[in-house]
Motif scaffolding. Sequence first.
Motif, short mmCIF file in Angstrom:
data_model
loop_
_atom_site.label_atom_id
_atom_site.label_comp_id
_atom_site.label_asym_id
_atom_site.label_seq_id
_atom_site.Cartn_x
_atom_site.Cartn_y
_atom_site.Cartn_z
N ASP A 45 16.43 71.51 18.84
CA ASP A 45 17.57 71.21 19.70
C ASP A 45 17.36 69.90 20.45
OD1 ASP A 45 18.95 73.61 19.09
OD2 ASP A 45 17.69 74.71 20.51
N THR A 46 18.42 69.10 20.51
CA THR A 46 18.45 67.92 21.38
C THR A 46 18.93 68.34 22.75
OG1 THR A 46 18.80 66.33 19.58
CG2 THR A 46 19.56 65.69 21.77
N LEU A 47 18.23 67.89 23.80
CA LEU A 47 18.55 68.27 25.17
C LEU A 47 18.99 67.04 25.95
CD1 LEU A 47 15.46 70.56 25.87
CD2 LEU A 47 17.71 71.24 25.01
N ILE A 48 20.19 67.11 26.52
CA ILE A 48 20.72 66.01 27.33
C ILE A 48 20.83 66.51 28.77
CG2 ILE A 48 22.59 64.38 27.71
CD1 ILE A 48 23.30 64.63 24.76
N PHE A 49 20.03 65.94 29.65
CA PHE A 49 20.02 66.33 31.06
C PHE A 49 20.85 65.33 31.86
CE2 PHE A 49 16.27 68.27 29.25
CZ PHE A 49 16.16 69.49 29.91
N ILE A 64 19.33 61.52 31.99
CA ILE A 64 20.24 60.65 32.73
C ILE A 64 19.80 60.58 34.19
CG2 ILE A 64 22.67 60.30 33.37
CD1 ILE A 64 22.14 60.09 30.35
N ARG A 65 20.05 59.46 34.81
CA ARG A 65 19.68 59.25 36.21
C ARG A 65 20.75 59.83 37.14
NH1 ARG A 65 18.90 54.47 35.68
NH2 ARG A 65 16.62 54.41 35.76
N GLY A 66 20.31 60.63 38.12
CA GLY A 66 21.19 61.13 39.17
C GLY A 66 20.91 60.42 40.48
N ASN A 67 21.83 60.53 41.41
CA ASN A 67 21.65 59.85 42.69
C ASN A 67 20.44 60.39 43.46
OD1 ASN A 67 23.56 62.15 42.84
ND2 ASN A 67 23.60 61.74 45.03
N HIS A 68 20.18 61.69 43.35
CA HIS A 68 19.01 62.25 44.05
C HIS A 68 17.71 61.78 43.41
CE1 HIS A 68 20.86 65.00 46.99
NE2 HIS A 68 21.89 64.95 46.15
N ASP A 69 17.73 61.55 42.12
CA ASP A 69 16.54 61.03 41.44
C ASP A 69 16.23 59.61 41.90
OD1 ASP A 69 16.76 63.44 39.93
OD2 ASP A 69 18.22 62.44 38.66
N LEU A 85 14.65 56.79 33.38
CA LEU A 85 15.92 57.47 33.23
C LEU A 85 17.03 56.50 32.79
CD1 LEU A 85 15.82 59.71 36.45
CD2 LEU A 85 15.08 60.30 34.13
N ASP A 86 17.99 57.04 32.06
CA ASP A 86 19.11 56.25 31.55
C ASP A 86 20.31 56.36 32.48
OD1 ASP A 86 17.82 55.47 29.10
OD2 ASP A 86 18.20 57.49 28.33
N ASP A 87 21.05 55.27 32.62
CA ASP A 87 22.29 55.30 33.40
C ASP A 87 23.36 56.13 32.70
OD1 ASP A 87 21.40 53.84 35.55
OD2 ASP A 87 22.10 51.92 34.77
N TYR A 88 23.38 56.05 31.38
CA TYR A 88 24.34 56.83 30.60
C TYR A 88 23.88 56.89 29.15
CZ TYR A 88 26.05 52.26 29.01
OH TYR A 88 26.13 50.99 28.47
#
Length: 241
Positions: free
Chosen positions: A29-33, A63-68, A114-117
């Motif tokens: 499985d590919t996992l996209i967070f 993916i990068r989140g604001n809290h990260d 982390l990736d922006d998108y």
Amino acid sequence: MRTLVIGDIHGGLRALHQIIERAKVTPNDTLIFLGDYVDGWSQSPQVINRLIELRSTNNCIFIRGNHDELLLHWLRDGKDNELWFEHGGEATLNAYESVDKVTKQLHIDFLLSLDDYYLDNKNRLFLHAGFTNMNGVKYEYFSKLFYWDRTLWETALSLDTSIKPNDLLYPKRLTLYDEIYIGHTPVTRINETVPIHRACIWNIDTGAAFTGPLTIMDIDTKEYWQSEPLHHLYFDEKGRN
């Protein structure tokens, strides 16, 4: 082989374990967070450790989140602020008191990676929050909006369903991608605890930071699995409540 998308975790390692088990995730499985791995519940460092481990068993997109981003500023630059502290940062600061320097550096490296998108080959876009440029993410002037914007989701929520995509009044941002997957703005704000679909957008943040569960969803079948509500898993903590 499945592609599974995961909503905002916010330090809830127990919930992450539950959804991986309930979705019967395999190495195929590919996992996209979708970001926001930290801040809220007490296991932010352990969540990042688990995500790093998953890189060795699965094809993972983080993916990068604001809290990260806020955690990165603190770990790398020693920068914190009262607003972050009040919105989940306190639990993260306390959790990192027992983390050694080597592990902290591994976490800094992870946060920097982390990736922006992520845009797949089927024109499906994955990002934490949103974007504002009418021509799409590749033309966005302000990259921080990828993990801070709320206007994309607010636009989709408020859209008159009688307006069709070929109408001149239809928001152009909602015509660029076949599907958009986001987190950031929990659907508990509209009294929901399941993934919500509006226009071309799927919001997978089901309120794990507060009183909702953590969600993992198969993007092809739209089948999803959820943890227990996190305030049940961390009954002696407040999370971001």
